[in-house]
Design an enzyme around this catalytic site. Structure first.
Site, PDB file in Angstrom:
ATOM      1  N   VAL A   8     -33.731 -33.294 -31.772  1.00  0.00           N
ATOM      2  CA  VAL A   8     -34.220 -34.632 -31.434  1.00  0.00           C
ATOM      3  C   VAL A   8     -35.448 -34.846 -32.325  1.00  0.00           C
ATOM      4  O   VAL A   8     -36.505 -34.264 -32.099  1.00  0.00           O
ATOM      5  CB  VAL A   8     -34.601 -34.753 -29.942  1.00  0.00           C
ATOM      6  CG1 VAL A   8     -35.192 -36.124 -29.651  1.00  0.00           C
ATOM      7  CG2 VAL A   8     -33.376 -34.502 -29.061  1.00  0.00           C
ATOM      8  N   PRO A   9     -35.294 -35.660 -33.374  1.00  0.00           N
ATOM      9  CA  PRO A   9     -36.239 -35.597 -34.500  1.00  0.00           C
ATOM     10  C   PRO A   9     -37.574 -36.324 -34.255  1.00  0.00           C
ATOM     11  O   PRO A   9     -37.865 -37.343 -34.886  1.00  0.00           O
ATOM     12  CB  PRO A   9     -35.449 -36.237 -35.642  1.00  0.00           C
ATOM     13  CG  PRO A   9     -34.560 -37.221 -34.956  1.00  0.00           C
ATOM     14  CD  PRO A   9     -34.193 -36.610 -33.630  1.00  0.00           C
ATOM     15  N   CYS A  10     -38.392 -35.757 -33.377  1.00  0.00           N
ATOM     16  CA  CYS A  10     -39.691 -36.385 -33.124  1.00  0.00           C
ATOM     17  C   CYS A  10     -40.622 -36.258 -34.334  1.00  0.00           C
ATOM     18  O   CYS A  10     -41.626 -36.964 -34.427  1.00  0.00           O
ATOM     19  CB  CYS A  10     -40.336 -35.773 -31.883  1.00  0.00           C
ATOM     20  SG  CYS A  10     -40.652 -34.021 -32.031  1.00  0.00           S
ATOM     21  N   HIS A  11     -40.255 -35.379 -35.281  1.00  0.00           N
ATOM     22  CA  HIS A  11     -41.089 -35.261 -36.488  1.00  0.00           C
ATOM     23  C   HIS A  11     -40.972 -36.507 -37.374  1.00  0.00           C
ATOM     24  O   HIS A  11     -41.741 -36.671 -38.302  1.00  0.00           O
ATOM     25  CB  HIS A  11     -40.697 -34.006 -37.286  1.00  0.00           C
ATOM     26  CG  HIS A  11     -39.258 -33.991 -37.725  1.00  0.00           C
ATOM     27  ND1 HIS A  11     -38.231 -33.560 -36.903  1.00  0.00           N
ATOM     28  CD2 HIS A  11     -38.660 -34.369 -38.886  1.00  0.00           C
ATOM     29  CE1 HIS A  11     -37.077 -33.668 -37.555  1.00  0.00           C
ATOM     30  NE2 HIS A  11     -37.305 -34.162 -38.762  1.00  0.00           N
TER      31      HIS A  11
END
Lengths: 158, 209
Positions: free
Chosen positions: B173-176
């Site tokens: 889950v690409p919170c970056h």
């Protein structure tokens, strides 16, 4: 206080449970008894009261599972000495002579020796497991140790 | 017999004894049997990657937790025991696909993940934020404010920040990919250095400059 991951329980007590299974049922069925012990413990684990004596709990389950195996085992008992030649995983069963001597003890002595010395149960817990009194459990363990000493000291220069 | 001590000591055995040959095999067998009987509530494994050691945890529904290298893995497992179930076992064989996809992602040969995920560790608004993050494509970025708007609450910018900070499944889950509106990095639970590295990996070479 909360329950640690079951994996920690296996890591901490897996060895003791295996030794209890070896002592009761020998190397061949010990692995099944070990697996049944931890599978049944895993099923009940979330209901265990945090802070319980986990080792005593596991050793009690293991002793009963291994005894069930021993009773239902239709095969002839493995003669003393043969265990040395049996492949155990990729190596020999450590202390095979010791386990052979333990398996030759009278049942009450064997139960007390295994539960107290191998499993680390206190005598009150041993008594409960074996359905006997604490005094009797203590005496059986002492008699069992004396008998083992006699068998083993012949070959052991300590 | 082996010459150590008394009969009593022999019965107790030694901690470091070689016995324990069978134990790894027995533990693997236990994990498989537990999964087969529906008793394995949380499986986990650790994998070595170019960014360090990752802990992966999964429920029967899917991947539920990824711990980045700066997290204390024992603490993460203890938290999972409390928040999901203490029926937790090491079961590396259940993570073959996840480990492969993460490895491919970190070596630039994968741009999206094809893994079942379980978002039960995030609830309410945080969970809807995580679902929005899944829409941000590889190599793209969004601002906290944009994610707040897309999640249906444009004023919840700070809440988006905390949803990212507590993302149970970083990388997947690409919170970056969420930055401040001015283009600066904002925060990252795995450390800003790792956030910058992931953005650079995805081709955002000017990230955080």
């Amino acid at each position: 206080m909360s329950l640690p991951p079951f994996d920690d329980v296996v890591a901490e007590h897996g060895r003791t449970v295996l030794r209890v299974c070896w002592a009761v049922v020998g190397p061949v069925d010990a692995e099944d008894a070990w697996s049944e012990t931890f599978l049944s413990a895993l099923a009940a684990y979330p209901r265990l009261v945090a802070g319980s004596n986990v080792r005593a709990w596991l050793v009690t389950i293991a002793y009963r599972k291994a005894m069930d195996k021993l009773r239902s085992n239709q095969r002839a008992p493995i003669p003393i000495g043969m265990t040395l030649d049996r492949p155990f995983s990729d190596r020999e069963l450590p202390d095979a002579e010791l386990w052979a001597a333990v398996s030759a003890l009278a049942p009450k002595q064997r139960g007390a020796v295994v539960a107290h010395y191998v499993g680390g149960l206190r005598y009150a817990e041993v008594a409960e497991l074996l359905g006997t009194s604490e005094t009797a459990a203590r005496r059986s363990a002492a008699d069992g140790i004396a008998a083992l000493r006699k068998v083993i000291s012949g070959e052991d220069s300590m | 017999m082996t010459g150590y001590g008394t009969v009593e000591e022999m019965l107790v055995g030694e901690d470091g004894e070689a016995v324990m040959g069978p134990l790894p095999r027995l533990r693997a067998r236990l994990s498989a049997a537990a999964a087969g009987e529906g008793l394995l509530d949380v499986a986990y494994c650790t994998i070595d990657t170019p960014i360090g050691s990752l802990l992966l945890a999964a429920t029967p529904d899917g991947l539920v937790r990824i711990a980045l290298p700066n997290e204390d893995q024992e603490r993460v497992l203890a938290e999972l025991a409390v928040r999901i179930s203490p029926r937790i076992l090491n079961a590396p064989s259940r993570f073959d696909q996840a480990a492969r996809e993460i490895g491919e992602y970190l070596s630039r040969s994968r741009r999206s993940f094809d893994l079942a995920i379980d978002l039960r560790l995030a609830s309410g608004f945080r969970r809807s934020v995580l679902r929005q993050l899944l829409e941000i494509e590889y190599g793209a970025t969004a601002s906290y404010a944009q994610v707040a708007a897309a999640s249906g609450n444009p004023r919840a910018v700070r809440a988006v920040g905390s949803a990212c900070a507590t993302n149970p499944l970083p990388l997947v889950v690409p919170c970056h990919r969420v930055l401040r509106s001015d283009g600066t990095l904002g925060g990252y639970a795995g450390g800003l250095q790792l956030k910058r590295r992931l953005l650079e990996l995805e081709g955002q070479s000017e990230a955080g400059q």
